[in-house]
Scaffold this motif. Structure first.
Motif, PDB file in Angstrom:
ATOM      1  N   GLN A 297     143.271  62.939  77.619  1.00  0.00           N
ATOM      2  CA  GLN A 297     142.179  62.120  77.092  1.00  0.00           C
ATOM      3  C   GLN A 297     142.104  62.307  75.571  1.00  0.00           C
ATOM      4  N   ARG A 299     140.659  64.972  72.178  1.00  0.00           N
ATOM      5  CA  ARG A 299     139.401  65.203  71.494  1.00  0.00           C
ATOM      6  C   ARG A 299     139.666  65.735  70.097  1.00  0.00           C
ATOM      7  N   THR A 317     134.689  63.378  71.445  1.00  0.00           N
ATOM      8  CA  THR A 317     135.573  62.646  72.338  1.00  0.00           C
ATOM      9  C   THR A 317     135.087  61.205  72.419  1.00  0.00           C
ATOM     10  N   GLN A 318     135.760  60.408  73.235  1.00  0.00           N
ATOM     11  CA  GLN A 318     135.292  59.044  73.435  1.00  0.00           C
ATOM     12  C   GLN A 318     134.069  58.986  74.345  1.00  0.00           C
ATOM     13  N   ASN A 319     133.612  60.133  74.811  1.00  0.00           N
ATOM     14  CA  ASN A 319     132.336  60.193  75.526  1.00  0.00           C
ATOM     15  C   ASN A 319     131.189  60.586  74.608  1.00  0.00           C
ATOM     16  N   ALA A 327     136.367  58.125  77.523  1.00  0.00           N
ATOM     17  CA  ALA A 327     137.476  59.081  77.594  1.00  0.00           C
ATOM     18  C   ALA A 327     138.219  58.919  78.906  1.00  0.00           C
ATOM     19  N   ASP A 331     144.690  58.544  76.913  1.00  0.00           N
ATOM     20  CA  ASP A 331     144.245  57.852  75.703  1.00  0.00           C
ATOM     21  C   ASP A 331     144.856  58.482  74.449  1.00  0.00           C
ATOM     22  N   PHE A 333     143.399  60.453  72.317  1.00  0.00           N
ATOM     23  CA  PHE A 333     142.426  60.440  71.222  1.00  0.00           C
ATOM     24  C   PHE A 333     142.618  61.692  70.359  1.00  0.00           C
ATOM     25  N   GLU A 357     145.306  54.228  74.354  1.00  0.00           N
ATOM     26  CA  GLU A 357     144.197  53.452  74.909  1.00  0.00           C
ATOM     27  C   GLU A 357     144.712  52.219  75.655  1.00  0.00           C
TER      28      GLU A 357
END
Length: 457
Positions: A297, A299, A317-319, A327, A331, A333, A357
């Protein structure tokens, strides 16, 4: 910093350029204002990795203009006049790069890693070469002596530049053989004239994979962060090691990254890091992206600087609230990060690539996020996100585009706003920075960059 993911990400650079004769700067020349102004005209130039139809790789320079990267280019490889070594398959010359005016002649120079180069029968020992700036661009080179003379040392797997002892001379940190080596200046065409320090966590089973440099504790000396993997009888993990600058480099705080190996800025397995002042308090903050986290994912981990070194920390993160998307596995990220002041408010901002993504069923389409600095530090508040399906972004949304495999924030037109450069498999773009953030108005194509980025901050 600087890394490789999958071969499918590699963007081939076909352009070749000049190999000019060296023109010496005046004896009174000041140190270059921009470390990556290789021809001394006051504009930042753009160095990218590529093969240029060579066997072992090379570096393509796109020279800057008042409106950003121009049309004049130069390609340098180990076949270029005055550059040590020879062009051999899988040398990876130019895969990792770091810029500085090492010889203080007013022209930016470029340290170039070739981690796959064989030396005296030792496979993949690796080499590092300084390419020298001049009025016409880069010309000739000088080899940095190897301290890890073994096969598979991959010297030059990562590079970082700073004045670690505060003597006014640029020093070079080099990853080789699982350790970091700091070559102290002066460094010029005749070689390295300072001492060489070995930075190694000998008390623990730690293998260095990456280095980042910046001023974290405000004492005027450049500090070093060594990133790598560690193992004991029970677990494997990734961590960053803060090393305080000074006459003698001294060990400091260990920063835990991930509970699995391979996500901490490894030149082989992904990740990136920068040091920049995101909360504008006068101390450099450490931001490290680890794409392995949470099943890839990804971070970004941030440690805020203080007089005693790295202090409070945060994870993004994407959260995180305000960050676009969710997330999800793969991805990636944080695989690429870069810092710069996009909106000119005095706070450094952070671009974060998420090349894996998936969008509208297109796997590995890719996305880029821009997180804005403020007095409280980096958060998702007011962040921006861009993908191929964003209004104003050229190109179709496609699988395996890897949009965001490399991101850079750099003020290339001297307007006080860092521009966003994004590499994707189907084309690289420059999005201008403005007082209100990154804009998609007037998006232009940008010099393509290989996946191993060697960010020039």
């Amino acid at each position: 910093m600087r890394r490789s993911t999958a071969a499918a990400l590699t963007t081939t650079l076909l352009a070749t350029g000049l190999t000019p004769l060296f023109l010496a700067a005046p004896a009174s020349a000041a140190v270059a204002k921009h470390s990556d102004d290789f021809n001394g005209d006051g504009y930042r130039d753009y160095a990218a990795s590529g093969d240029g139809n060579t066997k072992g790789g090379g570096v393509r320079i796109t020279f800057g203009t008042a409106s950003g990267p121009g049309t004049r280019t130069q390609f340098v490889s180990q076949s270029s006049s005055g550059v040590p070594g020879s062009d051999e398959r899988d040398d990876m010359f130019g895969a990792v790069r770091a810029a500085a005016d090492f010889n203080a002649d007013g022209y930016g120079d470029l340290a170039v890693g070739a981690p796959g180069e064989d030396v005296d029968g030792r496979a993949d020992q690796g080499t590092v070469t300084i390419l020298w700036g001049s009025r016409n661009g880069l010309s000739g080179g000088t080899s940095i002596p190897a301290r890890a003379r073994t096969s598979y040392a991959y010297m030059g797997g990562d590079l970082a530049v700073g004045d670690f002892n505060g003597d006014g001379k640029k020093d070079l940190a080099v990853v080789a053989g699982g350790k970091a080596y700091v070559y102290r200046g002066a460094i010029n065409r005749t070689g390295v004239h300072g001492t060489v320090s070995t930075v190694d966590k000998s008390a623990s089973p730690f293998s260095a994979t990456a280095v980042i440099a910046g001023k974290v504790n405000g004492d005027g000396k450049t500090d070093l962060v060594v990133i790598g993997d560690a193992v004991n009888t029970r677990e494997i993990w990734s961590e960053a090691w803060f090393v305080k600058g000074g006459t003698t480099l001294s060990s400091g705080r260990t920063l835990r990254l991930e509970s699995q190996s391979g996500g901490g800025g490894s030149a082989d397995r992904g990740g990136d890091g920068v040091i920049a002042d995101f909360n504008h308090d006068g101390y450099g903050d450490i931001a490290i992206g680890t794409s392995l986290y949470g099943g890839y994912q990804g971070r970004v981990s941030v440690w805020y600087g203080s007089s005693s070194g790295p202090g409070t920390s945060a994870r993004i993160t994407q959260n995180t609230g305000g960050v676009a998307g969710t997330a999800e596995a793969y991805d990636h990220f944080g695989d690429s990060v870069s810092a710069g002041d996009v909106n000119g408010d005095g706070y450094q901002d952070l671009a974060v690539g998420a090349y894996g993504e998936a969008l509208d069923g297109n796997e590995y389409a890719g996305m880029v996020h821009v997180l804005y600095g403020r007095s409280s530090g980096l958060t998702g508040t007011g962040s921006q996100a861009f993908a191929r399906n964003s209004a104003g972004i050229p190109g179709a949304l496609e699988p395996d585009d890897f949009f965001g495999a490399t991101v850079r924030l750099r003020d290339t037109d001297r307007d006080g706003h860092a521009d966003l450069f994004v590499t994707g498999q189907t084309g690289s773009l420059r999005l201008r920075g403005t007082a209100s953030g990154v804009t998609t108005t007037g998006v232009t194509s940008a010099p393509a960059d290989g996946v191993i980025s060697g960010m020039l901050q």
